[in-house]
Design a protein around this motif. Structure first.
Motif, mmCIF file in Angstrom:
data_model
loop_
_atom_site.group_PDB
_atom_site.id
_atom_site.type_symbol
_atom_site.label_atom_id
_atom_site.label_comp_id
_atom_site.label_asym_id
_atom_site.label_seq_id
_atom_site.Cartn_x
_atom_site.Cartn_y
_atom_site.Cartn_z
ATOM 1 N N ASN A 120 -4.385 -4.391 -8.390
ATOM 2 C CA ASN A 120 -5.023 -3.347 -7.582
ATOM 3 C C ASN A 120 -6.162 -3.911 -6.745
ATOM 4 O OD1 ASN A 120 -3.454 -1.063 -8.361
ATOM 5 N ND2 ASN A 120 -4.556 -0.976 -10.321
ATOM 6 N N GLN A 176 5.268 -1.660 -0.514
ATOM 7 C CA GLN A 176 5.128 -0.235 -0.218
ATOM 8 C C GLN A 176 3.666 0.175 -0.127
ATOM 9 O OE1 GLN A 176 7.760 1.925 0.483
ATOM 10 N NE2 GLN A 176 6.028 3.184 1.167
ATOM 11 N N ARG A 177 2.852 -0.300 -1.052
ATOM 12 C CA ARG A 177 1.438 0.086 -1.056
ATOM 13 C C ARG A 177 0.703 -0.491 0.145
ATOM 14 N NH1 ARG A 177 -0.413 -0.889 -7.249
ATOM 15 N NH2 ARG A 177 -2.448 -0.366 -6.342
ATOM 16 N N ASP A 214 6.759 -2.762 -4.934
ATOM 17 C CA ASP A 214 5.530 -1.984 -5.101
ATOM 18 C C ASP A 214 4.432 -2.527 -4.182
ATOM 19 O OD1 ASP A 214 3.799 -0.035 -6.370
ATOM 20 O OD2 ASP A 214 2.899 -1.718 -7.453
ATOM 21 N N ASP A 249 1.832 1.525 3.237
ATOM 22 C CA ASP A 249 1.161 2.833 3.286
ATOM 23 C C ASP A 249 -0.288 2.688 3.724
ATOM 24 O OD1 ASP A 249 3.521 3.951 2.434
ATOM 25 O OD2 ASP A 249 2.903 4.102 0.323
ATOM 26 N N ALA A 250 -0.974 1.665 3.217
ATOM 27 C CA ALA A 250 -2.380 1.469 3.576
ATOM 28 C C ALA A 250 -2.535 1.158 5.063
ATOM 29 C CB ALA A 250 -2.981 0.345 2.732
#
Length: 394
Positions: free
Chosen positions: A117, A163-164, A160, A167-168
């Motif tokens: 993260n 995709q993250r 993952d 999106d950001a």
């Protein structure tokens, strides 16, 4: 040259003073960035320093920029390994233009075995800030340390992360920033495969090299051909047929086999233009300059013109120095295929995979290789002249 940033937070002029002391070269610059302990230094040492992967377990965490010029390699660039705990976009302390203004590629390393993260947040900040400084940077993401993970987990992790980040970037209306993702490990060839694709983006002659390899393969019955950088085992070009890891690993391992055999038995330099070292390319063809005497054959001693032995020796030295001097090797596999290696020059080696029945026309293959070699030499000679003219014009 190393830049120590241990006290950088207390000195706003530190980076500026350090960069002023350095003579920045025109070489393309590749930056390795990421959080601490993500594996940046291990990647650099394994790929460019030839360190055994197991030895990287004893590397200390990076606390300063480690800058390295890649020498004795066709790939002429600089590698900068950044410590993960320093914010180089703090304009009060650093000048991002000095760091990112001439970068060719920014490689961000994410530890796939850890909670990523924080790494994704740092990746987003790094990419968006660097893009504002230099929109021409290519952004590469290594999802690293995937050895030991299941194939399904690797794919899920990559999906993952992609995709993250997508999106950001979309939320920030920065969809035009393109990132490329790779699953890598220093314990297999995946890290070399990733760096091969990264380096190819920085080689402007790549389309021409690919076309030459396509012509060579079609005219010689070659199934797959790779043009390798001898030092790093990074392939700078291949033909247009799909790359499968099995053929790539075979061709890559052939370089190690040749070097291992030479370490055991040595090389017969000077005895034949085809028995040359790919292990030590710096001393090749320097017999006359180094003052070493080239062996003289019996045919040279029986001189029909009654020339002196010394005169004949000098003539043979001259012939050897000006002859075609490329190393070559041949390995026949159990399945009947053939691995064929030819040295293009002291920095590049061509490794081909073909069926044994096609190799029976090895005379044609040799002739086509020499045509390929001449063409590659002309391509880079033209590129060198063009670069020189651009520098003079600037």
């Amino acid at each position: 040259m190393d830049y120590d940033y241990q006290n950088a937070s207390n000195d706003s002029d530190f980076v500026t003073e350090t960069l002023d002391d350095q003579v920045l070269s025109d070489k393309p610059r590749i930056l390795l960035m990421g959080l601490q302990r993500s594996g940046k230094s291990s990647i650099q040492r394994v790929v460019f320093g030839k360190m055994p992967p197991n030895d990287t377990l004893y590397l200390e965490s990076t606390t300063k920029i480690q800058k390295e010029d890649i020498t004795r390699s066709f790939i002429d660039f600089q590698i900068w390994d950044f410590p993960g705990q320093v914010d180089f976009f703090d304009e009060m302390a650093y000048d991002p233009q000095d760091i990112f203004g001439t970068v060719g590629a920014l490689i961000f390393v994410i530890d796939a075995q850890d909670d990523y993260n924080e790494a994704l947040h740092k990746l987003f900040t790094t990419v968006t800030s660097a893009y504002r400084v230099n929109p021409n940077i290519t952004f590469e993401v290594l999802i690293h340390k995937v050895d030991g993970l299941s194939d399904d987990y690797k794919i899920d992790t990559q999906r993952d992360v992609q995709q993250r980040m997508s999106d950001a970037l979309a939320d920030a209306q920065l969809e035009y920033i393109h990132l490329t993702y790779y699953l890598t490990s220093i314990y297999d060839n995946s890290i070399y495969e990733a760096f091969s694709k990264i380096i190819q983006k920085l080689i402007r002659e790549l389309p021409t090299l690919e076309n030459l390899l396509n012509v060579l393969c079609s005219n010689s019955g070659i199934d797959k051909a790779y043009l390798f950088d001898t030092l790093t085992k990074i392939y700078i070009a291949t033909d247009s047929s799909p790359v499968d890891m099995q053929s790539y690993e075979l061709c890559s391992d052939m370089i190690d086999v040749c070097i291992d055999v030479e370490c055991i038995y040595g090389s017969a330099q000077g005895s034949s233009p085809h028995n040359l070292s790919i292990l030590d390319t710096t001393g090749r063809n320097n017999n006359v300059m180094d003052g070493q005497q080239t062996p003289v054959s019996l045919d040279d001693i029986r001189d029909p013109d009654n020339e002196s032995l010394e005169q004949r020796s000098v003539q043979q030295q001259h012939r050897l120095q000006n002859s075609e001097t490329e190393a070559s090797s041949l390995i026949k596999l159990d399945n009947g295929d053939v691995l064929y290696m030819r040295e293009v020059n002291r920095l590049l080696v061509l490794i081909c995979l073909l069926r044994q029945d096609n190799f029976e026309k090895h005379g044609l293959i040799d002739y086509n290789f020499h045509c390929f070699k001449e063409a590659v030499t002309e391509v880079f000679e033209f590129s060198r002249k063009r670069s020189t003219q651009q520098q003079q014009h600037d």
